[in-house]
Write a protein that holds these residues in place. Structure first.
Motif, PDB file in Angstrom:
ATOM      1  N   VAL A 100      47.907  34.414  34.351  1.00  8.77           N
ATOM      2  CA  VAL A 100      47.542  34.178  35.746  1.00  8.77           C
ATOM      3  C   VAL A 100      46.803  32.845  35.793  1.00  8.77           C
ATOM      4  N   GLN A 101      47.432  31.866  36.398  1.00 11.27           N
ATOM      5  CA  GLN A 101      46.875  30.510  36.386  1.00 11.27           C
ATOM      6  C   GLN A 101      45.495  30.455  37.025  1.00 11.27           C
ATOM      7  N   MET A 102      45.309  31.202  38.116  1.00 14.78           N
ATOM      8  CA  MET A 102      43.998  31.194  38.766  1.00 14.78           C
ATOM      9  C   MET A 102      42.936  31.853  37.880  1.00 14.78           C
ATOM     10  N   ALA A 103      43.332  32.823  37.070  1.00 14.35           N
ATOM     11  CA  ALA A 103      42.381  33.425  36.131  1.00 14.35           C
ATOM     12  C   ALA A 103      41.970  32.414  35.067  1.00 14.35           C
ATOM     13  N   LEU A 104      42.926  31.630  34.581  1.00 15.55           N
ATOM     14  CA  LEU A 104      42.613  30.588  33.606  1.00 15.55           C
ATOM     15  C   LEU A 104      41.673  29.546  34.202  1.00 15.55           C
ATOM     16  N   ALA A 111      38.432  38.710  31.128  1.00 14.97           N
ATOM     17  CA  ALA A 111      38.258  40.119  31.469  1.00 14.97           C
ATOM     18  C   ALA A 111      39.385  40.957  30.882  1.00 14.97           C
ATOM     19  N   LEU A 112      39.113  42.202  30.622  1.00 16.72           N
ATOM     20  CA  LEU A 112      40.074  43.079  29.958  1.00 16.72           C
ATOM     21  C   LEU A 112      41.351  43.260  30.762  1.00 16.72           C
ATOM     22  N   SER A 113      41.238  43.387  32.082  1.00 16.79           N
ATOM     23  CA  SER A 113      42.409  43.722  32.898  1.00 16.79           C
ATOM     24  C   SER A 113      43.525  42.697  32.760  1.00 16.79           C
ATOM     25  N   GLY A 114      43.156  41.418  32.581  1.00 16.68           N
ATOM     26  CA  GLY A 114      44.167  40.380  32.476  1.00 16.68           C
ATOM     27  C   GLY A 114      44.351  39.823  31.078  1.00 16.68           C
TER      28      GLY A 114
END
Length: 509
Positions: A100-104, A111-114
């Motif tokens: 997920v680019q926004m997560a990066l 976080a664990l979920s991603g």
């Protein structure tokens, strides 16, 4: 132009290589709408509440279908048996998450979920499982859960005009207490709770399916923030600080307490008691705690707020639940975990809250780690697999009148399927490791709310009833949309019972 034998052999060799490298043309992707060249179905992706659009697509294209977005196949599943078979029985093949680019860009990839399916992910699961991996392991947290659920009643009575605020504050307080041994401030907005609420709102926003163009065209992440099409970059910059603070600040609090020799029996403290841990392991501990904390707080908020909405829309449900609690527990004490087996209607009520407005309606997508053939369909490596949990729980062939809130569907000799068995907490190796925490946190808050609170509709200035709309926010984790209601103690006697219960729990650690 003439061809030599060598030319012919080279041509045959090239054809053979292409044959081996390209997918077997006897197999194709699952069916789906035709897309445009290059961009595929990029413009077909819904911008909001994607699970509803995916459910409509499933009616047309079948229980396993596909679209392509800039060459990436999206596999959309609308049948729980297919989801079980594909994601639950294939080991690690679909255990990965997409990037997920926004997560990066924000730091939420920690976080664990991603988390990708790698050594860090397995370490997170191991750490969380060590503390709350079984139903039995939650027993030591019962006293904290019970105390904070009693505090929920106190908070809601102190501010009856805004029950949503009391719900959010309690969820944050409970998980902070469990995760870090931290007791929140009651007489003012607590800085820890404020930070986690802000961070979790941003977490849900950046994971909205189809919300950001950078997820479709990853190269856009290299644009400078001032560029006209780089709103996502500016949004990401806003999220970095809250993301870091949510993990760092409470974890530092636990370390400081332990260094002072103060008592702390929390999740993080249990993990930190090993004094020989490396800096890398320390980071894993911090983010496993943050993941534990983040997931637990949002689940409780969503389900408890859903109960308040259901109590307004379906007053007969509230009356039946209260009657069961009164008959089993009486009115001279508040219910506790010891009463759970004697309260079947409350258990059914909790199941219906999970089903009616599911917390994660579209689940977090899985990623195929290699090419696969499934039921005659070709699923290429790097395909994203979306599971429409909302559809599973609103399928009229399984749940009678699925839009109606009816706990009794889970009672009697032929109950309808439990939401927990239909992907509510994920699949395979990505099943939520905090499922037992969610179970006890939600149950104790709901049963206390039933025992202590009378919920009724709000009225407008003309004296007309204002009924809420049973709909949710958008995002990866959802909540009921804001609504107004009237909350009050069920009796004056209840307030005295609550005061006594809070006195007994003041020293809970």
């Amino acid at each position: 132009m003439s061809f030599t034998t060598v030319d012919i052999l080279l041509a045959l060799l090239a054809c053979f290589a292409l044959y081996k490298l390209l997918p077997d043309r006897k197999y194709s992707l699952p069916p789906g709408p035709k897309g445009w060249p290059v961009i595929g179905n990029a413009f077909d992706m819904p911008k909001t509440h994607a699970w509803r659009t995916f459910a409509e697509w499933g009616k047309k294209w079948g229980p396993i279908m596909s679209i392509k977005v800039l060459g990436t196949p999206f596999i959309i599943i609308s049948d729980p048996e297919i989801a079980d078979e594909l994601l639950g029985k294939t080991g690690s093949l679909y255990a990965d998450r997409p990037t997920v680019q926004m997560a990066l860009l924000t730091g939420w990839d920690r976080a664990l979920s991603g988390a990708r399916y790698n050594a860090r992910f397995r370490e997170y699961r191991k750490l969380i499982g060590k503390v709350i991996g079984t139903k039995g392991s939650m027993v030591k947290f019962y006293s904290v859960e019970d105390y904070q659920a009693n505090m929920f009643l106190k908070r809601i009575f102190q501010n009856p005009e805004d029950p949503a605020a009391a719900t959010r504050k309690t969820a944050g307080a409970m998980v902070l207490h469990l995760t870090y041994g931290y007791r929140i401030s009651e007489d003012r907005p607590d800085p820890f709770v404020t930070k986690v609420e802000s961070a979790m709102e941003q977490f849900s926003e950046i994971h909205r399916t189809g919300a950001y163009l950078v997820e479709i065209i990853p190269i856009l992440k290299y644009l400078p923030a001032w560029f006209p099409f780089a709103e996502f970059k500016r949004k990401a910059a806003e999220c970095i600080g809250p993301c870091n603070e949510m993990a760092d600040i409470p974890f530092d609090y636990v370390k400081e307490q332990l260094n002072k020799g103060e008592e702390n029996n929390s999740f993080a403290a249990d993990l930190l008691k090993d004094k020989s841990i490396s800096s890398e392991k320390l980071a894993d501990l911090k983010w496993s705690a943050a993941s534990f904390y983040a997931a637990g707080s949002d689940t409780t908020v969503s389900v408890v707020y859903s109960y308040l909405m259901a109590a307004v829309l379906y007053p007969e449900v509230q009356r039946k639940a209260q009657a069961e609690v009164d008959s089993v527990v009486g009115r001279d004490r508040l219910p506790s975990f010891q009463d759970r087996d004697s309260l079947p209607y409350i258990d059914a009520l909790v199941k219906e809250l999970y089903r009616w407005l599911p917390i994660v309606p579209l689940a977090v997508p899985h990623r195929a780690m290699k090419d696969d053939l499934f039921r005659g369909y070709y699923i290429p490596k790097d395909s994203l697999v979306f599971v429409n949990v909302w559809h599973f729980l609103h399928d009229p062939t399984v749940y009678k009148s699925p839009s109606t809130f009816n706990p009794e569907r889970f009672l009697g000799p032929n109950p309808e399927p439990s939401p927990i068995d239909r992907g509510l907490f994920g699949y395979g190796r990505r099943v939520c490791p905090g499922v037992h925490l969610a179970d006890v946190s939600v149950w104790i808050n709901i049963v206390k709310a039933v025992a202590g609170i009378e919920v009724s509709p709000a009225m407008n200035d003309q004296g007309q009833v204002k009924m809420p709309l049973p709909e949710t926010t958008d995002g990866i984790i959802v909540r009921p949309i804001p609504f107004e209601c009237v909350v009050k103690p069920r009796s004056e006697h209840l307030l005295h019972v609550l005061d006594e219960a809070l006195k007994d729990g003041e020293n809970v650690n």
